[in-house]
Every structure is written in structure tokens, then in C-alpha cells.
Design a protein around this motif. Structure first.
Motif, PDB file in Angstrom:
ATOM      1  N   ILE A 184      36.434   6.418  14.603  1.00  0.00           N
ATOM      2  CA  ILE A 184      35.180   6.754  13.912  1.00  0.00           C
ATOM      3  C   ILE A 184      35.468   7.549  12.644  1.00  0.00           C
ATOM      4  N   ILE A 185      36.367   8.529  12.744  1.00  0.00           N
ATOM      5  CA  ILE A 185      36.743   9.345  11.580  1.00  0.00           C
ATOM      6  C   ILE A 185      37.298   8.460  10.475  1.00  0.00           C
ATOM      7  N   ASN A 186      38.185   7.551  10.827  1.00  0.00           N
ATOM      8  CA  ASN A 186      38.783   6.653   9.838  1.00  0.00           C
ATOM      9  C   ASN A 186      37.747   5.704   9.243  1.00  0.00           C
ATOM     10  N   GLY A 187      36.785   5.278  10.055  1.00  0.00           N
ATOM     11  CA  GLY A 187      35.741   4.389   9.555  1.00  0.00           C
ATOM     12  C   GLY A 187      34.866   5.067   8.506  1.00  0.00           C
ATOM     13  N   ILE A 188      34.482   6.316   8.774  1.00  0.00           N
ATOM     14  CA  ILE A 188      33.697   7.069   7.792  1.00  0.00           C
ATOM     15  C   ILE A 188      34.503   7.253   6.512  1.00  0.00           C
ATOM     16  N   ALA A 189      35.784   7.582   6.664  1.00  0.00           N
ATOM     17  CA  ALA A 189      36.653   7.796   5.497  1.00  0.00           C
ATOM     18  C   ALA A 189      36.784   6.527   4.665  1.00  0.00           C
ATOM     19  N   ARG A 190      36.931   5.378   5.336  1.00  0.00           N
ATOM     20  CA  ARG A 190      37.047   4.110   4.593  1.00  0.00           C
ATOM     21  C   ARG A 190      35.757   3.781   3.854  1.00  0.00           C
ATOM     22  N   GLY A 191      34.616   4.053   4.491  1.00  0.00           N
ATOM     23  CA  GLY A 191      33.338   3.807   3.833  1.00  0.00           C
ATOM     24  C   GLY A 191      33.172   4.663   2.590  1.00  0.00           C
ATOM     25  N   LEU A 192      33.539   5.939   2.691  1.00  0.00           N
ATOM     26  CA  LEU A 192      33.450   6.838   1.534  1.00  0.00           C
ATOM     27  C   LEU A 192      34.430   6.434   0.440  1.00  0.00           C
ATOM     28  N   LEU A 221      26.557   3.636  14.510  1.00  0.00           N
ATOM     29  CA  LEU A 221      27.639   3.032  15.295  1.00  0.00           C
ATOM     30  C   LEU A 221      27.177   1.708  15.890  1.00  0.00           C
ATOM     31  N   ASP A 222      27.982   0.661  15.689  1.00  0.00           N
ATOM     32  CA  ASP A 222      27.608  -0.638  16.237  1.00  0.00           C
ATOM     33  C   ASP A 222      28.067  -0.762  17.685  1.00  0.00           C
ATOM     34  N   HIS A 223      27.984  -1.963  18.232  1.00  0.00           N
ATOM     35  CA  HIS A 223      28.292  -2.154  19.657  1.00  0.00           C
ATOM     36  C   HIS A 223      29.756  -1.886  19.983  1.00  0.00           C
ATOM     37  N   GLU A 224      30.627  -1.920  18.973  1.00  0.00           N
ATOM     38  CA  GLU A 224      32.046  -1.613  19.175  1.00  0.00           C
ATOM     39  C   GLU A 224      32.398  -0.213  18.705  1.00  0.00           C
ATOM     40  N   LEU A 225      31.373   0.594  18.427  1.00  0.00           N
ATOM     41  CA  LEU A 225      31.521   1.955  17.921  1.00  0.00           C
ATOM     42  C   LEU A 225      32.193   1.999  16.548  1.00  0.00           C
ATOM     43  N   LEU A 226      32.007   0.926  15.776  1.00  0.00           N
ATOM     44  CA  LEU A 226      32.450   0.924  14.383  1.00  0.00           C
ATOM     45  C   LEU A 226      31.469   1.774  13.581  1.00  0.00           C
ATOM     46  N   ALA A 227      31.997   2.740  12.829  1.00  0.00           N
ATOM     47  CA  ALA A 227      31.153   3.660  12.063  1.00  0.00           C
ATOM     48  C   ALA A 227      30.700   3.029  10.759  1.00  0.00           C
ATOM     49  N   GLY A 243       0.831  -1.193   0.000  1.00  0.00           N
ATOM     50  CA  GLY A 243       0.000   0.000   0.000  1.00  0.00           C
ATOM     51  C   GLY A 243       0.864   1.240   0.000  1.00  0.00           C
ATOM     52  N   GLU A 244       0.640   2.124   0.980  1.00  0.00           N
ATOM     53  CA  GLU A 244       1.436   3.341   1.085  1.00  0.00           C
ATOM     54  C   GLU A 244       2.652   3.166   1.988  1.00  0.00           C
ATOM     55  N   GLU A 245       2.820   1.987   2.558  1.00  0.00           N
ATOM     56  CA  GLU A 245       3.943   1.731   3.459  1.00  0.00           C
ATOM     57  C   GLU A 245       5.192   1.328   2.680  1.00  0.00           C
ATOM     58  N   LYS A 246       6.302   2.041   2.952  1.00  0.00           N
ATOM     59  CA  LYS A 246       7.599   1.713   2.377  1.00  0.00           C
ATOM     60  C   LYS A 246       8.580   1.545   3.536  1.00  0.00           C
ATOM     61  N   LEU A 247       9.099   0.331   3.729  1.00  0.00           N
ATOM     62  CA  LEU A 247       9.928   0.007   4.880  1.00  0.00           C
ATOM     63  C   LEU A 247      11.264  -0.583   4.446  1.00  0.00           C
ATOM     64  N   LEU A 248      12.332  -0.143   5.103  1.00  0.00           N
ATOM     65  CA  LEU A 248      13.668  -0.698   4.865  1.00  0.00           C
ATOM     66  C   LEU A 248      14.162  -1.293   6.178  1.00  0.00           C
ATOM     67  N   ILE A 249      14.648  -2.528   6.133  1.00  0.00           N
ATOM     68  CA  ILE A 249      15.065  -3.232   7.347  1.00  0.00           C
ATOM     69  C   ILE A 249      16.575  -3.404   7.326  1.00  0.00           C
ATOM     70  N   TYR A 250      17.247  -2.802   8.321  1.00  0.00           N
ATOM     71  CA  TYR A 250      18.708  -2.803   8.400  1.00  0.00           C
ATOM     72  C   TYR A 250      19.187  -3.597   9.607  1.00  0.00           C
ATOM     73  N   GLU A 251      20.481  -3.914   9.597  1.00  0.00           N
ATOM     74  CA  GLU A 251      21.093  -4.463  10.799  1.00  0.00           C
ATOM     75  C   GLU A 251      20.955  -3.437  11.920  1.00  0.00           C
ATOM     76  N   PHE A 252      20.759  -3.906  13.133  1.00  0.00           N
ATOM     77  CA  PHE A 252      20.571  -3.015  14.272  1.00  0.00           C
ATOM     78  C   PHE A 252      21.917  -2.502  14.766  1.00  0.00           C
ATOM     79  N   MET A 253      22.004  -1.196  14.956  1.00  0.00           N
ATOM     80  CA  MET A 253      23.232  -0.567  15.435  1.00  0.00           C
ATOM     81  C   MET A 253      22.977  -0.050  16.844  1.00  0.00           C
ATOM     82  N   SER A 254      23.548  -0.725  17.824  1.00  0.00           N
ATOM     83  CA  SER A 254      23.170  -0.491  19.222  1.00  0.00           C
ATOM     84  C   SER A 254      23.560   0.888  19.741  1.00  0.00           C
ATOM     85  N   ASN A 255      24.562   1.527  19.132  1.00  0.00           N
ATOM     86  CA  ASN A 255      24.958   2.861  19.597  1.00  0.00           C
ATOM     87  C   ASN A 255      24.374   3.988  18.757  1.00  0.00           C
TER      88      ASN A 255
END
Length: 360
Positions: A147-155, A178-184, A111-123
Motif C-alpha cells: 500500500i505504501i509503495n502504491g501511494i508513492a507510485r501514484g504521487l 483500495l480495490d479488491h486486491e488492496l491496490l492503493a 441544478g444544484e447537484e454535482k456528482l462524480l462517478i468513479y470506479e468502485f473500490m470494494s475495500n
């Protein structure tokens, strides 16, 4: 595929993949879930399970029947992120696999519902960490640097290392989880665009982004490239170091924007005045000043003067490489907005379509 056909195709639980033409078809790669199962998982989208609210809708914590925790992004029925953006996110993220990108587990469209299901990020999201004085006080520079390096690697993966060249276009702390280990991990690819191998820039008439993080050439001319993502990264880096938001900084007496303040103290030889005292307690001054230097290079007004993400990674990983002198950062964005006339509803606070630029 028409919207009606796509809606009919996706209303039953199944797995899907993406064809070369960008259509969604049944496969074993991505789970299509029923709306009923998501309602059960989130306790019917109860407020107690609400993790946050964004421009495109709310995000809820859910527990699936197998016990796995997930995050469910429920796109607002009134949101201007329609079927094409929903499909865009599914198409893109289904093709991407990297430890610094949030993993999409499934989706639902009924219907009008659009949902995206992701892995849960505890932080939760980065903005809830770096702008909360109490939470900031519990973390050290080593964590922030990670965290800075993680964002940079993702980009870097998005821009240069994946089989696609992808421009995110809406990178901000809310979209870094951020996951449970603060991985960005970078999330929200509804506005992302794929570039061909030899393509370096593109232009759009529909400028969509967030106040404070949009590169000036994108906000003013609709021109976007990998360098517009680099600009957004630079803003986030400076926010992490200072603990202050770029948007809303005009309310202080220090400067019109966080970037203007960073530039002023840099030129005055008082770079450490920019750094959050909590950060200074756990780092070498030279290391955080170098990081601030890299941030200023990323927010140059001329995109050609900004480094690529591969260069950023090299600079972050080396203490000996000589950094070029930064030039004055980009103009500050105004809060006077011109809304897309095709929009059916106003964006949320800080979410903008077509922005203007004010002089310094």
C-alpha cells in the motif's frame, strides 16, 4: 465559460473531453450521466448505499443499468467546493491514467447537484483499514508495504511522470482508496493544481486542506509544492506503521502529535516502540525501522530537506542505500481555525481553511 453556460452545457447525457483552455466539450472520453440514472443506481442515495462522508459531501455505492458497480461522490449543496473545484477535478482526472489513481468514469451536473462517478473500490478508504484494530490484525507487513509503495507510485506519477505536473494538496488516508486486491489508488483531485514544466512552487491565499496532513509552509504561508505532498505522504506512512492517527494524538499522554512521538522514540533509540505490534509480528524489524526513517525524512520542517517522490521510491526499493539522518519534524498544527470569509458553511471536522501553527 460562465457557470450558467456550463450548467446549460452539462444538463443532458453525453460524453465530454477537455479542451486546451480547460473547457468541457462533447467527446467519447468521459460519460455525462443524468441525475435520474444516478438516483436509480444508488436507490435514490439511500443510507444503505452510503460508503462514507467527507468534507465535500457523501459517497454512495451504485449499480449502473449495465450491472457495473460504481462509487458516486455527491458534492454537498452547501459545500465550499463549487463549480470551479468540480470542473477542476473533471479536467485533471480526465487527463490522468495510472493504476494508482482512481479512475473517473463520468459525472453529472443538474441544478444544484454535482456528482462524480468513479470506479468502485470494494475495500473502501485506507483510513477505514489502518485505524480499525480488527481489520489491521488480519493484514501483514507485506500488504502494508504494498500500500505504501502504491501511494508513492501514484504521487510520483502526478509529480514527475504524467504529461502534467500536479500537486494534490489534500492527500490523506480518506483519499486513498483500495480495490479488491488492496491496490492503493489516490482519489479526490478537487483541490489539485497543475504546475508548468519549470515551476517548482506556488502561493495561494486560500489554504484548503486537512488537519494533521498539511505541510507547515502551506498552512502558514499558503506556499505549496511537490514537497507539501511529500509531507502528507510521510504522515500517512507513519500512521500505517503505528496504526495511530496524527490528528487527535494530542489526546494521548505520549506526545502532542504522532510526529512528535515518532521523533522522541527515534532519538531514544526505541523506534520499535512506535511500530504497531501486529506489524512487528510479520516483518523484519530492520525493514520497518527503515520505513519509519523514510517517513521522518518526508515530514521535515524545511521542505528542502524532504526527499522528492522519485528519491522516496529509490529508498523504499533499496535496503543498501544510506539514509540521511532526519531532523526534527514540523511544528504541530493547532485546532484553532480561521475560516475563509467567503465560505458559506463550516467545513466538516478536520477539514480546514487557513490554519495556524503552534510551537512544539
Amino acid at each position: 465559460m460562465s457557470e450558467r453556460t456550463l450548467l446549460q452545457e452539462l444538463t443532458t447525457p453525453r460524453h465530454v473531453a477537455v479542451t486546451e483552455e480547460g473547457d468541457l466539450i462533447s467527446s467519447e472520453e468521459l460519460l455525462f450521466m443524468t441525475l435520474a440514472s444516478i438516483r436509480v443506481a444508488t436507490d435514490d442515495f439511500s443510507d444503505t448505499n452510503k460508503l462514507g462522508q467527507g468534507g465535500f459531501g457523501a459517497v454512495y455505492k451504485g449499480v449502473l443499468a449495465d450491472g457495473n458497480e460504481v462509487a458516486v461522490k455527491r458534492l454537498s449543496r452547501k459545500s465550499w467546493q463549487g463549480i470551479e473545484e468540480f470542473k477542476n477535478e473533471v479536467v485533471l482526472i480526465a487527463k490522468l491514467q495510472h493504476k494508482n489513481l482512481v479512475r473517473l468514469l463520468g459525472c453529472a451536473l443538474e441544478g444544484e447537484e454535482k456528482l462524480l462517478i468513479y470506479e468502485f473500490m470494494s475495500n473502501k478508504s485506507l483510513d477505514q483499514l489502518i485505524f480499525d484494530p480488527e481489520k489491521r490484525s488480519k493484514l501483514d507487513w507485506k500488504t502494508y508495504n504494498g500500500i505504501i509503495n502504491g501511494i508513492a507510485r501514484g504521487l510520483l506519477y502526478l509529480h514527475e511522470e504524467s504529461r502534467l505536473k500536479i500537486i494534490h494538496r489534500d492527500l490523506k488516508p480518506n483519499n486513498v482508496l483500495l480495490d479488491h486486491e488492496l491496490l492503493a489508488k489516490i482519489s479526490d483531485f478537487g483541490m489539485a493544481r497543475i504546475f508548468s514544466e519549470n515551476q517548482n512552487a506556488a502561493n495561494t491565499k486560500r489554504v484548503v486542506g486537512t488537519y494533521g496532513y498539511m505541510a507547515p509552509e502551506y498552512a502558514m504561508e499558503g506556499l505549496f509544492s511537490v514537497k507539501s505532498d511529500v509531507f502528507s505522504f510521510g504522515v500517512i506512512l507513519l500512521e500505517i506503521i503505528s496504526g495511530k492517527r496524527n490528528s487527535g494524538f494530542y489526546q494521548t499522554e505520549l506526545a502532542p502529535t504522532l510526529l512528535a512521538y515518532a521523533w522522541r522514540v527515534w532519538n531514544e533509540g526505541k523506534a520499535l516502540d512506535f511500530v504497531d505490534p501486529v506489524v512487528l509480528e510479520s516483518c523484519l524489524a530492520s525493514e520497518v525501522v527503515r520505513c519509519m526513517h523514510i517517513g521522518l525524512l518526508c515530514v521535515q520542517e524545511n521542505p528542502e530537506h524532504r526527499p522528492t517522490m522519485s528519491a522516496v521510491m529509490l529508498l523504499l526499493g533499496s535496503e543498501s542505500m544510506v539514509l540521511p539522518q532526519p531532523k526534527q519534524p514540523a511544528f504541530s498544527l493547532s485546532r484553532v481555525l480561521r475560516l475563509d470569509p467567503s465560505s458559506k458553511t463550516n467545513p466538516s471536522e478536520n477539514e480546514i481553511i487557513f490554519s495556524e501553527i503552534l510551537p512544539r
